[in-house]
Motif scaffolding. Structure first.
Motif, short mmCIF file in Angstrom:
data_model
loop_
_atom_site.label_atom_id
_atom_site.label_comp_id
_atom_site.label_asym_id
_atom_site.label_seq_id
_atom_site.Cartn_x
_atom_site.Cartn_y
_atom_site.Cartn_z
N LEU A 62 29.54 33.29 31.53
CA LEU A 62 29.19 32.45 32.65
C LEU A 62 27.80 32.29 32.87
O LEU A 62 27.12 31.21 32.71
CB LEU A 62 29.78 33.09 33.95
CG LEU A 62 29.36 32.36 35.23
CD1 LEU A 62 29.86 30.84 35.21
CD2 LEU A 62 29.83 32.93 36.68
N ASP A 65 29.43 37.44 31.15
CA ASP A 65 28.28 37.15 30.21
C ASP A 65 28.08 35.67 29.71
O ASP A 65 27.20 35.14 29.75
CB ASP A 65 28.18 37.98 29.08
CG ASP A 65 28.30 39.53 29.50
OD1 ASP A 65 27.43 39.82 30.34
OD2 ASP A 65 28.84 40.35 29.07
N ALA A 79 36.48 41.65 29.76
CA ALA A 79 35.18 42.16 29.45
C ALA A 79 34.50 40.99 28.80
O ALA A 79 34.86 40.34 27.87
CB ALA A 79 35.26 43.39 28.58
N MET A 98 40.93 35.35 32.99
CA MET A 98 39.54 35.60 32.85
C MET A 98 38.92 36.90 33.34
O MET A 98 37.49 37.05 33.28
CB MET A 98 38.78 34.44 33.61
CG MET A 98 39.10 33.05 33.20
SD MET A 98 38.82 31.77 34.03
CE MET A 98 36.92 31.70 33.49
N1 LIG Z 1 41.46 36.63 38.74
C1 LIG Z 1 40.60 35.93 38.42
N2 LIG Z 1 40.73 34.65 38.59
C2 LIG Z 1 39.62 33.84 38.08
N3 LIG Z 1 38.58 34.16 37.50
C3 LIG Z 1 38.36 35.47 37.42
C4 LIG Z 1 39.37 36.52 37.75
N4 LIG Z 1 38.77 37.56 37.53
C5 LIG Z 1 37.72 37.61 37.13
N5 LIG Z 1 37.16 36.24 37.04
C6 LIG Z 1 36.03 35.58 36.62
O1 LIG Z 1 35.52 36.36 35.04
C7 LIG Z 1 34.17 36.60 35.37
C8 LIG Z 1 34.23 38.30 35.35
O2 LIG Z 1 32.80 38.39 35.32
P1 LIG Z 1 32.24 40.01 35.47
O3 LIG Z 1 32.79 40.79 36.33
O4 LIG Z 1 30.78 40.05 35.46
O5 LIG Z 1 32.56 40.53 33.99
P2 LIG Z 1 32.01 41.08 32.83
O6 LIG Z 1 30.91 42.04 33.35
O7 LIG Z 1 33.08 41.66 31.88
O8 LIG Z 1 31.24 40.14 31.90
C9 LIG Z 1 33.58 36.04 36.55
O9 LIG Z 1 33.00 34.72 36.38
C10 LIG Z 1 34.83 35.82 37.39
O10 LIG Z 1 34.83 34.83 38.19
#
Ligand SMILES: Nc1ncnc2c1ncn2[C@@H]1O[C@H](COP(=O)(O)OP(=O)(O)O)[C@@H](O)[C@H]1O
Ligand SMILES: NC(=O)C1=CN([C@@H]2O[C@H](COP(=O)(O)OP(=O)(O)OC[C@H]3O[C@@H](n4cnc5c(N)ncnc54)[C@H](OP(=O)(O)O)[C@@H]3O)[C@@H](O)[C@H]2O)[C@@H](O)CC1
Ligand SMILES: [K+]
Length: 503
Positions: free
Chosen positions: A444, A442, A438, A435
């Motif tokens: 979430l 958004d 990029a 997850m």
């Molecule tokens: N290693 C990981 N394991 C589980 N969830 C993750 C991990 N890395 C990122 N996420 C999830 O992915 C999402 C990334 O959000 P964000 O950094 O705002 O990304 P973007 O700005 O690209 O939309 C968050 O909800 C975070 O909890």
């Protein structure tokens, strides 16, 4: 599920014994059986070898009891017990049980060269939640032998040497375990990034501690797992129409970042909202009408950025921020919007650049309606609340921030933590590194908005939204593998996630 301190766990243990009219030795037997059953669910224990390293307390007692149970299952077992002259009562009882059955065990001390059975599963039962000071350096050789062995290491309750609810020093000898099997409630230290070297993964084993006694303990920290999902089930009433499921406005996007607001809006739909309108700069118009015909679109006067916020009277839920940029004109529009509207009955979710604008202009924080949900990742969070020394300090800082501003903060990360306005914090149990891609954030923001727009309150929408997002990621990773997950996949797997969770 509440996260408890060692003192609280001890109290719950004592109360359980009284309420269930049992003795501690029975609980220890339950604990050992829970581990045995977990092992049996993974492997044929009779065809495996186990080397069990036991300490002098009840964690060691669990190890001794497990050794006996495995021996009875005809596994090949080697048991080491720390040489000492003060064992816990139930550790002694389990020593006697081994002796009665003529199951051999060997003593070890700081200087022992452990003879670990080749290819055996190494069970670490040296210290559990009773660790009350760092392990002295004299024990380093034993911990090093465990860590340097090629064997799979399974820790009982906590990796030995790791404190349950305070930070260790980097120099402390601590077992690096493959899996930690923790009893009944997760320990806080299993959830924080500083300990990832020691806690690869953990599982919670139910040992039927008294749930009311757990509930009575005062703790602001909780762990949101699958067990709590059924209470979030919501059946759409037969005689309902789209307005019963919320009217959501997504304000965001800028030249080159229209996609972010699009991802959020799609996720709003997929998590069940009735209507979605997008407010974007003009450059987004055709893209959105093509990519998401279900959404209504309103455009700003500007081609490239948001320079004025729309009238929001008819919307109940508003997402602000995905792809929005932090241009001065956008800031002024945001400021005007917050100052000139009565937003007290609006449900706001602020993400990404919306949060950055709040950080740059903290005076805006006071203008947000109560329980506005902010969804920062670590960098955004740092801009908002300042830096922190470690994860424990971070928790305290967020708690004091949400309480003083009456906000909900979803602190995103590997284990996302949702802080409610009263300071309670919930650690999420779903999700995977696939997850980290990029647009995932958004999605979430969109999921939380979709839930918030319906029947869920701010706390429920945030806590369950985070779980649903992670769970969609887990379903996506089962189908696609972690490497290939894209934010769009997270959206596409929301329906499967809902179906799996609620049937
Ligand atoms: N290693 C990981 N394991 C589980 N969830 C993750 C991990 N890395 C990122 N996420 C999830 O992915 C999402 C990334 O959000 P964000 O950094 O705002 O990304 P973007 O700005 O690209 O939309 C968050 O909800 C975070 O909890
Ligand atoms: N409710 C539940 O969840 C259940 C829990 N159960 C199990 O009980 C475990 C907790 O057991 P516990 O309380 O006996 O403590 P444990 O971790 O074995 O260690 C304490 C011993 O270590 C010692 N010691 C401490 N620090 C030290 C150090 N740095 N260096 C050296 N020594 C040190 C300390 O001695 P002292 O402080 O007196 O020197 C004491 O002798 C728990 O994790 C779980 O596995 C199940 O059996 C039943 C249900
Ligand atoms: K342990």
């Amino acid at each position: 599920m509440k996260i408890l301190s060692p003192e609280q766990l001890k109290r719950v243990e004592t109360q359980t014994i009284t309420i269930q009219d049992i003795e501690l030795i029975n609980l220890m037997e339950r604990a050992a059986n829970a581990i045995l059953n977990w092992l049996k669910s993974k492997i044929d224990v009779s065809k495996n070898s186990f080397t069990i390293i036991c300490g002098v307390g009840n964690n060691g007692g669990d190890g001794l009891a497990l050794g006996r149970l495995l021996w009875e299952e005809k596994a090949n077992v080697k048991i080491y017990l720390q040489k000492n002259n003060s064992y816990s009562l139930d550790n002694l009882t389990n020593q006697k049980r081994l002796k009665d059955l003529k199951i051999p065990f060997e003593y070890y001390d700081e200087t022992t060269k452990l003879e670990i059975i080749p290819n055996s599963i190494l069970i670490d039962a040296i210290f559990g939640y009773g660790l009350n000071r760092p392990i002295g350096d004299e024990w380093k050789p034993i911990i090093d032998q465990i860590n340097q062995s090629p064997n799979t290491v399974i820790s009982v309750d906590v990796p030995s040497g790791l404190f349950c609810d305070q930070l260790n020093s980097e120099k402390d000898p601590i077992v690096e375990s493959e899996v930690t099997l923790t009893f009944q409630t997760p320990k806080l230290s299993l959830l924080i990034p500083e300990n990832q070297q020691y806690v690869n993964e953990f599982e919670i084993l139910d040992i039927s501690l008294d749930l009311e006694s757990i509930e009575k303990e005062d703790s602001q920290l909780g762990y949101f797992s699958m067990n709590y999902v059924p209470q979030f089930y919501f059946k759409r009433p037969k005689f309902s129409h789209k307005y019963d499921y919320g009217n959501v406005l997504v304000i965001g996007g800028s030249y080159g970042k229209i996609g972010a607001s699009l991802l959020a809006a799609k996720a709003v739909f997929k998590s069940g909202a009735g209507l979605v309108t997008m407010y974007v700069p003009k450059c987004g118009y055709s893209v959105i009408q093509t990519a998401l015909p279900e959404a209504m679109v309103q455009t700003d006067f500007s081609d490239e950025m948001i320079t004025k916020f729309p009238n929001v009277e008819r919307y109940d839920t508003i997402v602000i921020g995905p792809g929005m940029g932090t241009d001065e004109k956008t800031y002024r529009a945001f400021e005007e919007f917050l100052s000139e509207n009565d937003l007290s009955d609006k449900k706001l979710i602020i993400d990404a650049d919306g949060i950055n604008l709040l950080s740059n202009h903290p005076n805006l924080l006071e203008k947000l309606p109560k329980e506005t949900i902010l969804t920062p990742h670590d960098k955004e969070l740092e801009r908002l609340i300042g830096s922190w020394e470690n994860s424990y300090d971070k928790i305290e800082k967020i708690q004091s921030f949400v309480q003083s501003h009456e906000l909900v903060i979803v602190a995103k990360g590997f284990i996302t933590q949702t802080f409610l306005a009263n300071g309670e914090a919930y650690f999420n149990s779903s999700g995977n590194p696939g997850m980290a891609t990029a647009g995932s954030g958004d999605v979430l923001a969109g999921i939380i908005a979709g839930l918030y727009a319906k029947q869920y309150n701010a706390s429920e929408a945030a806590i369950f939204g985070v779980f649903l997002h992670g769970f969609s990621g887990d379903v996506a990773s089962q189908q696609l593998g972690e490497e290939s997950i894209m934010a769009t996949d997270l959206i596409n797997y929301i329906p499967v996630a809902f179906k799996t969770l609620f049937g």
